[in-house]
Structure formats: structure tokens, C-alpha cells
Design an enzyme around this catalytic site. Sequence first.
Site, short mmCIF file in Angstrom:
data_model
loop_
_atom_site.label_atom_id
_atom_site.label_comp_id
_atom_site.label_asym_id
_atom_site.label_seq_id
_atom_site.Cartn_x
_atom_site.Cartn_y
_atom_site.Cartn_z
CG ASP A 25 9.78 -2.25 3.70
OD1 ASP A 25 10.04 -1.45 4.61
OD2 ASP A 25 8.77 -2.16 2.99
CG ASP A 46 0.96 -0.90 -6.16
OD1 ASP A 46 1.05 -0.85 -4.91
OD2 ASP A 46 1.95 -1.15 -6.88
CG HIS A 69 3.13 -2.01 -2.57
ND1 HIS A 69 3.35 -1.11 -3.58
CD2 HIS A 69 3.79 -1.51 -1.50
CE1 HIS A 69 4.10 -0.11 -3.14
NE2 HIS A 69 4.39 -0.33 -1.86
CD GLU A 99 6.07 -2.97 -5.62
OE1 GLU A 99 4.87 -2.65 -5.59
OE2 GLU A 99 6.99 -2.15 -5.58
O1 LIG Z 1 3.12 5.94 3.42
P1 LIG Z 1 3.64 6.30 2.10
O2 LIG Z 1 4.59 7.44 2.10
O3 LIG Z 1 2.58 6.41 1.06
O4 LIG Z 1 4.55 5.12 1.64
C1 LIG Z 1 4.12 3.82 1.55
C2 LIG Z 1 5.26 3.02 1.11
O5 LIG Z 1 6.06 2.58 2.13
C3 LIG Z 1 6.06 1.19 2.16
O6 LIG Z 1 5.47 0.84 3.36
C4 LIG Z 1 7.47 0.71 1.97
O7 LIG Z 1 7.94 0.23 3.11
C5 LIG Z 1 5.28 0.63 1.06
O8 LIG Z 1 4.24 -0.15 1.46
C6 LIG Z 1 4.85 1.84 0.32
O9 LIG Z 1 5.60 1.86 -0.83
#
Ligand SMILES: O=P(O)(O)OC[C@H]1O[C@](O)(CO)[C@@H](O)[C@@H]1O
Length: 289
Positions: A73, A142, A144, A149
Site C-alpha cells: 500500500d 482491528d 485489517h 479496513e
Molecule cells: O505494524 P504496525 O506498526 O502495527 O502497523 C500496521 C499497519 O501497517 C499496515 O500494514 C499498513 O500498511 C496496516 O496493515 C496497519 O495499519
Amino acid sequence: MRLIIRDDKSSVGAFTATYIAKRINEFKPTEDHPNFVLGLPTGSSPLPVYHKLIELYVRDKVSFKDVITFNMDEYVGIPKSHPESYHSFMFDNFFSKVDIDPKNAHILNGEADNLVEECEKYEELIESVGGIDLFLGGIGEDGHIAFNEPGSSLASRTRMKTLAYDTIVANARFFDNDIQKVPRMALTVGIATVMSAREVIILITGKHKAPALAKSIEEGMNHMWTVSAIQQHPWAMVVADEDATLELRVGTVRYFKSIESVQAEQELKYGNAALRPKQRSIHASSPRF
Ligand SMILES: O=P(O)(O)OC[C@H]1O[C@](O)(CO)[C@@H](O)[C@@H]1O
């Protein structure tokens, strides 16, 4: 699905990186699939994996020269050069430290003139290189995966998404703790994009992610916990630390630990060739939502 439990984040990183390096090294190029194709995440969860992969590269244990990558992403509306763009994250934390050919490292362009076309082209590009061999992912609290989301279609492909308020709040830590600075939209691969990979590994670390782990593996597949889609994947593995298992039933933890020890025993006996996905099996065996 396998659940691998390790003591802490850094052991999760070491296990996962060693596993990925092994997959890359075992890969046998063919005419129509000459490169190992790896899907990659950003966030704090994969950092220990990147550290260990870099260490393995420095020690000459793995090379990314012939690896093609696709990131999950990217935010919409911030330049690639922004310190918190996922382009910067990947360059600073991984790509600049290994021997990957920059033209093989793909990340969605959140500044493209036509964002819809950008997403369609990304899917086409993935197909054109033979699909993704291994998709590594992280999750939000959550549940995702990428920026899919809660409520995202489990059949989704790469597209533009509005971020949930909770994600905006969670990601404010990267933007001077100012939620006003956090982008509201992102381009993201879809759930079906991830599930079409031959193999999927999800990192779940920290007690704040314990509810998500429990919901996604002990309950049914549900669009409110989008990572639960891995239940339908023929070759999926969750790698979690002890903290993330806090909400799992004791019986679930024991069950997966026992499976891991039996599997280790079998690998010693038969080697691991029988215990890995077939290189070209994706289109035949993966669910096409
Ligand atoms: O590993 P962390 O810092 O909890 O972040 C996870 C975030 O990064 C993401 O992979 C975004 O790319 C989401 O799945 C999530 O919001």
C-alpha cells in the site's frame, strides 16, 4: 494454516526472515516465472524481519538481485519523498540496504494522475510476472490487512480506500502525533490480491493485537476482521509473539505448538520439499474470489 509462536518481536523477525530467505534460495527459475516475487508490508511489525533479512544479505546467505517485490500500500496525497511515505519507509529500512534492482521494487504511486488506472495497472503487473510467490503482511489492531479496513470486500483487488478513524489515530504516531497530518486515503492491494499469492505469512505482534489474532483464527471468516480471510488460503502461516496470543484459548496455543513440533520432526525425516507450496500452483489451487 500454521500458527508459529515465538517469545518476542525479534524472534518473530528472525524466524520469518530465515523462512523467506530459504524460500528465495529454494526458488527454481523457469522460463515463464524467472523471478521470485515477494509481497511486502510497512509498519513497525515487519522491521525486525527487514533487519534480519539485511543481516542475512550482508552475511551472503541470501540475495535479492533476482527478486521482484510488490508493496501492499501507499498513502494518497503525500509525495514519495515525504519521510512517512511508504516509498521512503521501504527505501530507508530495506531496499537501500540490499542488492535489489530498484526497477524490480514496486510500490503503488499515491500521486498518480489517475489513481484508478494506477491500481488496475498494479494488478496487471503482478499477473505479468507470474503472480506473487509469498506475500508477507502485517495487520492493524482491528485485524485489517494492508489498508483493507473492516467491512472491506474479501473479494477486493487493488484500489483506493478511505482509512478508518482508528487507523488514522494509530498512524498519527508517524506524523508528529497530529491526526490532522495523517493522510485520509490510501491505495492498497485487496484481500483477494493477497490471497492469490501462493503463500501468505502474517505477522501479529504485541498485546494490542491479541483480540485481532483471536478473532481471525478462532472465529469464522468475517469482513470485519479482514485478515480472517487467511482461513481460506491453502498455504498460510501466522507468526505471532507470546503477547499477541493473550486472548487465544490455552487449547488453541497448545494445539498449534504441538503441530509445529510434529512438523519439525517430519521435516528432519523427509526434508521440507513436501512441506512447501508448489511454485506454479497458484492459479490452480488458490481461491479466486
Ligand atoms: O505494524 P504496525 O506498526 O502495527 O502497523 C500496521 C499497519 O501497517 C499496515 O500494514 C499498513 O500498511 C496496516 O496493515 C496497519 O495499519
